[in-house]
Design an enzyme around this catalytic site. Structure first.
Site, PDB file in Angstrom:
ATOM      1  N   HIS A  33       0.781  -1.206  -0.284  1.00 17.79           N
ATOM      2  CA  HIS A  33       0.183  -0.257   0.157  1.00 17.79           C
ATOM      3  C   HIS A  33       0.946   1.535  -0.101  1.00 17.79           C
ATOM      4  O   HIS A  33       1.547   1.910   1.104  1.00 17.79           O
ATOM      5  CB  HIS A  33      -0.389  -0.630   1.224  1.00 17.79           C
ATOM      6  CG  HIS A  33      -1.868  -1.422   1.545  1.00 17.79           C
ATOM      7  ND1 HIS A  33      -1.313  -2.123   1.320  1.00 17.79           N
ATOM      8  CD2 HIS A  33      -3.177  -1.070   0.938  1.00 17.79           C
ATOM      9  CE1 HIS A  33      -2.710  -3.399   1.564  1.00 17.79           C
ATOM     10  NE2 HIS A  33      -3.289  -2.684   1.404  1.00 17.79           N
ATOM     11  N   GLU A  57     -18.263  -3.552  25.113  1.00 14.73           N
ATOM     12  CA  GLU A  57     -17.159  -4.710  24.650  1.00 14.73           C
ATOM     13  C   GLU A  57     -15.748  -4.707  24.057  1.00 14.73           C
ATOM     14  O   GLU A  57     -15.254  -5.307  24.254  1.00 14.73           O
ATOM     15  CB  GLU A  57     -18.258  -5.815  24.974  1.00 14.73           C
ATOM     16  CG  GLU A  57     -18.706  -6.128  25.415  1.00 14.73           C
ATOM     17  CD  GLU A  57     -20.328  -5.434  25.427  1.00 14.73           C
ATOM     18  OE1 GLU A  57     -20.260  -5.316  24.336  1.00 14.73           O
ATOM     19  OE2 GLU A  57     -21.943  -5.004  26.167  1.00 14.73           O
ATOM     20  N   HIS A  63      -3.420   3.114  -3.703  1.00 12.97           N
ATOM     21  CA  HIS A  63      -3.948   2.388  -2.284  1.00 12.97           C
ATOM     22  C   HIS A  63      -3.556   1.554  -1.899  1.00 12.97           C
ATOM     23  O   HIS A  63      -3.013   1.160  -1.238  1.00 12.97           O
ATOM     24  CB  HIS A  63      -5.819   2.443  -1.766  1.00 12.97           C
ATOM     25  CG  HIS A  63      -5.679   1.572  -0.588  1.00 12.97           C
ATOM     26  ND1 HIS A  63      -6.024   2.122   0.685  1.00 12.97           N
ATOM     27  CD2 HIS A  63      -6.085   0.276  -0.453  1.00 12.97           C
ATOM     28  CE1 HIS A  63      -6.309   0.986   1.645  1.00 12.97           C
ATOM     29  NE2 HIS A  63      -6.265  -0.296   0.756  1.00 12.97           N
ATOM     30  N   HIS A 104     -28.402 -14.924  25.188  1.00 11.61           N
ATOM     31  CA  HIS A 104     -27.438 -14.424  26.294  1.00 11.61           C
ATOM     32  C   HIS A 104     -27.611 -16.014  26.712  1.00 11.61           C
ATOM     33  O   HIS A 104     -26.328 -15.680  27.624  1.00 11.61           O
ATOM     34  CB  HIS A 104     -27.994 -13.815  27.890  1.00 11.61           C
ATOM     35  CG  HIS A 104     -28.291 -12.908  27.152  1.00 11.61           C
ATOM     36  ND1 HIS A 104     -28.825 -11.972  26.135  1.00 11.61           N
ATOM     37  CD2 HIS A 104     -28.344 -11.967  27.916  1.00 11.61           C
ATOM     38  CE1 HIS A 104     -29.275 -10.504  26.659  1.00 11.61           C
ATOM     39  NE2 HIS A 104     -28.291 -10.109  27.858  1.00 11.61           N
TER      40      HIS A 104
HETATM   41  C1  LIG Z   1     -11.439  -4.595  10.159  1.00 14.01           C
HETATM   42  C2  LIG Z   1     -10.875  -4.332   8.380  1.00 14.01           C
HETATM   43  N1  LIG Z   1     -11.889  -4.566   6.934  1.00 14.01           N
HETATM   44  C3  LIG Z   1     -11.090  -4.586   5.769  1.00 14.01           C
HETATM   45  C4  LIG Z   1      -9.860  -4.203   5.950  1.00 14.01           C
HETATM   46  C5  LIG Z   1      -9.098  -4.642   4.565  1.00 14.01           C
HETATM   47  N2  LIG Z   1      -8.855  -2.435   4.206  1.00 14.01           N
HETATM   48  C6  LIG Z   1      -7.428  -2.377   3.981  1.00 14.01           C
HETATM   49  S1  LIG Z   1      -7.397  -0.989   4.114  1.00 14.01           S
HETATM   50  C7  LIG Z   1      -8.900  -1.029   4.185  1.00 14.01           C
HETATM   51  C8  LIG Z   1      -9.407   0.594   3.185  1.00 14.01           C
HETATM   52  C9  LIG Z   1      -8.829   1.730   4.372  1.00 14.01           C
HETATM   53  O1  LIG Z   1      -9.356   2.832   3.808  1.00 14.01           O
HETATM   54  P1  LIG Z   1      -8.771   4.480   4.318  1.00 14.01           P
HETATM   55  O2  LIG Z   1      -8.195   4.029   6.026  1.00 14.01           O
HETATM   56  O3  LIG Z   1      -9.054   5.656   3.855  1.00 14.01           O
HETATM   57  O4  LIG Z   1      -6.639   3.914   3.987  1.00 14.01           O
HETATM   58  P2  LIG Z   1      -5.865   4.767   2.659  1.00 14.01           P
HETATM   59  O5  LIG Z   1      -6.834   3.989   1.674  1.00 14.01           O
HETATM   60  O6  LIG Z   1      -6.358   6.204   2.739  1.00 14.01           O
HETATM   61  O7  LIG Z   1      -4.903   4.094   2.407  1.00 14.01           O
HETATM   62  C10 LIG Z   1      -9.628  -1.805   3.843  1.00 14.01           C
HETATM   63  C11 LIG Z   1     -11.340  -1.900   3.997  1.00 14.01           C
HETATM   64  C12 LIG Z   1      -9.158  -4.448   7.099  1.00 14.01           C
HETATM   65  N3  LIG Z   1      -7.238  -3.869   6.457  1.00 14.01           N
HETATM   66  N4  LIG Z   1      -9.784  -4.518   8.142  1.00 14.01           N
END
Ligand SMILES: Cc1ncc(C[n+]2csc(CCOP(=O)(O)OP(=O)(O)O)c2C)c(N)n1
Length: 672
Positions: A38, A419, A270, A481
């Site tokens: 990334h 939680e 990204h 529960h």
């Molecule tokens: C809980 C979770 N869901 C999905 C992902 C997969 N994922 C990694 S980065 C991302 C998008 C994040 O967007 P952003 O925070 O805006 O990052 P940027 O594009 O600016 O690097 C996703 C969906 C993850 N790492 N964690």
């Protein structure tokens, strides 16, 4: 944009932009070489990170374990190259250029997402978005609590977080933000990478929140800056540091993939390599003339200077810390040193003797509370709490004092109905050092904690989950529960000890094991309903330590072996007695912790399990029991969700009774 960058490059001195560009090129080159990763986020946040690391962050790259360092958490963990570039540039031990060249490769300390157990100096494992933010709340709380105990000379640091749009979209962010605001964590500063891009494209596709208003509503100080204007970023951080009674969030408007000629500002940067052509265009735009992984000496020297900026503070701290005794030092790191461990063993042994002598019928949640009463005086690092189920979980004792900001004298946190936030904060508390956090909720809501439990396990942190109301035995609250699949699902997770004690004595033993196992989180699955004392013979040895043991062995060999955990061990004992009358010799095996049993050698396991046919009794689903039952064993437990009724009726309805065990044993042994 490029004009400004070129102009600065022309200056003989190393400029802020040169320094930030070093991060950018390292990120894009490492991702390109790995052919995955990334680049966009590190390129976009390079300016903000440069300001933070060169002007504010209190750290000494050579001493990543300095207890009073500022904590830096990259919650947007996919941008891991940002951390690795910063660590290389500032000179962290082990982070040489070879590591960056082997980004995402086996046996290197630069994995795809930051892992605290792989890379020295990485504060937490971040990858599941939002978890880092949740951890940071725990770290910032730990700082305030320790500051109260030790004073400014020993504990006085900030927790900085870089969080992206994704972190703030995740539900956990709400719990974390709300908790941090309530706890008035003024040393927590979140730098929001406000680039308006996530994987699917512009964030406008999926979110319309006013993030500043959102944080403000939870009691935060907020600001918005141009994330590519170093002076504006510096001023915003300075202002945030001057706000002591509220956490701060600085929305840094950035361009994802900053510097990439055609892809900057788009989701294309990204999570994929930019490609050779785009990288060459970025080099052009950034005015970067060097080969991949080559940082000119003058520039590297400037970064290395940033890495030793904190040396004087580090030396001064060490001077001050000379005044601490062994207990004081332990209280900043692992609070269970050898002497505390010895005190724990003594306290548990005394309590077990009391329980055996007393013979009272107690729910294991009540026994657990009594254990805590005994432990609190000997483990000053124990930090209790519950997600709004304090009375039900038995997590509070008479010796607890509530953490009541701005007073941080306490040792009990009212986490509220959060939680997930509680579990993530507990990870942060455990990572920070100084605390053994435990927190309560109902076992069924372990699902709400699960992503954080998984990280406790992955990171190898001693976090203790006090999960009460552990079966249909909770009764009238009904199937929503009543956990049925939870024991099985938690047992499926590596490096978690799932304890399900059968009585007060086992409960004390399981607490001892939880505390004395520093690299494994523990789940204590505890009953709501009263359980008779089964371990009437006082024993100094911790019988639960081997995970399973023979509670009752019939004379003259076994016809059948009864395996049970928790509240069902008493049914096995009752059934064994009834079978004895019929001439069927049944052994009773209590199995408070499968994981510890699995870790024993085969001879021990074979000896406990025996060669007679087996029956397992547990008020949960069968999943997983086959490994102990063998092909011919019989399982007595749940095969569906529960129901709403008093517990004794439910046990009858679902056929989890001593009579059912007796009938199964007759069948299995052919003795009718
Ligand atoms: C809980 C979770 N869901 C999905 C992902 C997969 N994922 C990694 S980065 C991302 C998008 C994040 O967007 P952003 O925070 O805006 O990052 P940027 O594009 O600016 O690097 C996703 C969906 C993850 N790492 N964690």
């Amino acid at each position: 944009m490029a004009d400004v960058l070129m102009q600065e490059r022309a200056l003989p001195e190393v400029s802020h932009t040169d320094m930030a560009n070093a991060i950018r090129v390292l990120a894009m080159d490492a991702v390109q070489k790995a052919d995955s990763g990334h680049p966009g986020m590190p390129m976009g946040m390079a300016d903000v990170a440069t300001v933070l690391f060169t002007r504010f962050l209190k750290f000494d790259a050579e001493h990543p374990e300095w207890p009073d360092r500022d904590r830096f958490v990259l919650s947007a963990g996919h941008g891991s190259m940002l951390v690795y570039a910063l660590m290389y540039l500032t000179g962290y031990p082990g982070m040489d250029i070879e590591q960056l060249k082997h980004f995402r490769q086996l046996d290197h300390c630069t994995p795809g997402h930051p892992e605290n157990f792989v890379t020295r100096g990485v504060e937490t494992t971040a990858g599941p978005l939002g978890q880092g933010l949740g951890n940071a709340v725990g770290m910032a709380l730990a700082e305030r609590l320790l500051n109260h105990r030790y004073g400014d000379g020993i504990v006085d640091h900030h927790t900085y977080v870089i969080a992206g749009d994704g972190c703030l979209m995740e539900g956990i962010s709400h719990e974390a933000i709300s908790l941090a605001g309530h706890l008035k964590l003024g040393r927590l500063i979140v730098l929001f990478d406000d680039n308006q891009i996530s994987i699917d494209g512009p964030t406008s596709l999926s979110v319309s929140d006013d993030q500043l208003e959102r944080f403000r509503a939870s009691g935060w100080h907020v600001a918005r800056v141009d994330g590519h204007d170093p002076e504006a970023v510096a001023l915003a951080i300075e202002n945030a540091r001057n706000v002591s009674d509220r956490p701060s969030m600085i929305a840094c408007r950035t361009v994802i993939g900053y510097g990439a000629p055609t892809k900057a500002g788009t989701a294309a940067t990204h999570g994929s390599p930019l490609g050779a052509e785009e990288i060459s265009g970025a080099r052009e735009r950034l005015g970067w003339r060097h080969e991949p992984f080559e940082i000119p000496q003058q520039l590297l020297s400037r970064w290395r200077e940033a890495g030793v900026r904190g040396r004087r503070a580090y030396d001064a701290w060490n001077q001050a810390a000379k005044g601490l005794d062994a207990e004081g030092r332990a209280g900043l790191g692992d609070p269970i040193d050898a002497s505390v461990a010895a005190s724990i063993k003594d306290a548990i042994a005394a309590l077990k003797a009391d329980f055996s002598r007393d013979g009272a019928k107690l729910a294991t949640r009540q026994s657990s509370q009594k254990v805590l009463e005994a432990l609190l005086p000997v483990v000053p690092g124990l930090l209790g709490g519950s997600a709004d189920l304090t009375g039900s979980n038995g997590t509070l004792t008479k010796q607890h004092v509530m953490v009541a900001p701005p007073d941080y004298a306490g040792n009990y946190v009212y986490y509220g109905v959060r939680e997930h936030g509680m579990a993530a904060a507990m990870n942060g508390l455990a990572l920070h050092g100084g605390f053994v956090p435990y927190g309560g909720t109902f076992l069924v809501f372990s699902d709400y904690c699960r992503p954080a439990i998984r990280l406790s396990a992955l990171m190898g942190r001693r976090v203790i989950y006090v999960m009460t109301h552990d079966s249909i035995g909770l009764g009238e609250d009904g199937p929503t529960h009543q956990p049925v699949e939870h024991l099985a699902s938690l047992r499926a997770m590596p490096n978690v000890n799932v304890f399900r004690p059968a009585d007060s004595v086992e409960c004390a033993e399981c607490w001892e094991l939880s505390l004395l196992t520093p690299s494994t989180p523990a789940i204590l699955a505890l009953s709501r309903q009263g359980l008779p004392l089964l371990r009437k013979e006082p024993s100094a040895a911790n019988l639960s330590a081997k995970g399973a043991y023979v509670l009752a062995e019939p004379e003259g060999g076994r016809d059948v072996t009864l395996l049970a955990t928790g509240s069902e061990v008493m049914l096995a004992v009752e059934a064994a007695k009834a079978l004895a009358v019929e001439g069927i010799r049944a052994a009773v095996i209590s199995m408070p912790c499968w994981e510890l049993f699995e870790a024993q050698d085969k001879a021990y396991r074979d000896g406990v399990l025996g060669s007679a046919p087996r029956i397992a009794i547990e008020a949960g689903v069968e999943f997983g029991w086959s490994r102990w039952l063998g092909p011919d064993g019989v399982f007595i437990g749940m095969h569906r969700f529960g129901a709403s009724a008093p517990a004794p009726e439910l046990y009858k309805k679902f056929g989890i009774t001593a009579d059912a065990v007796v009938a199964a044993a007759r069948e299995l042994t052919g003795k009718r």
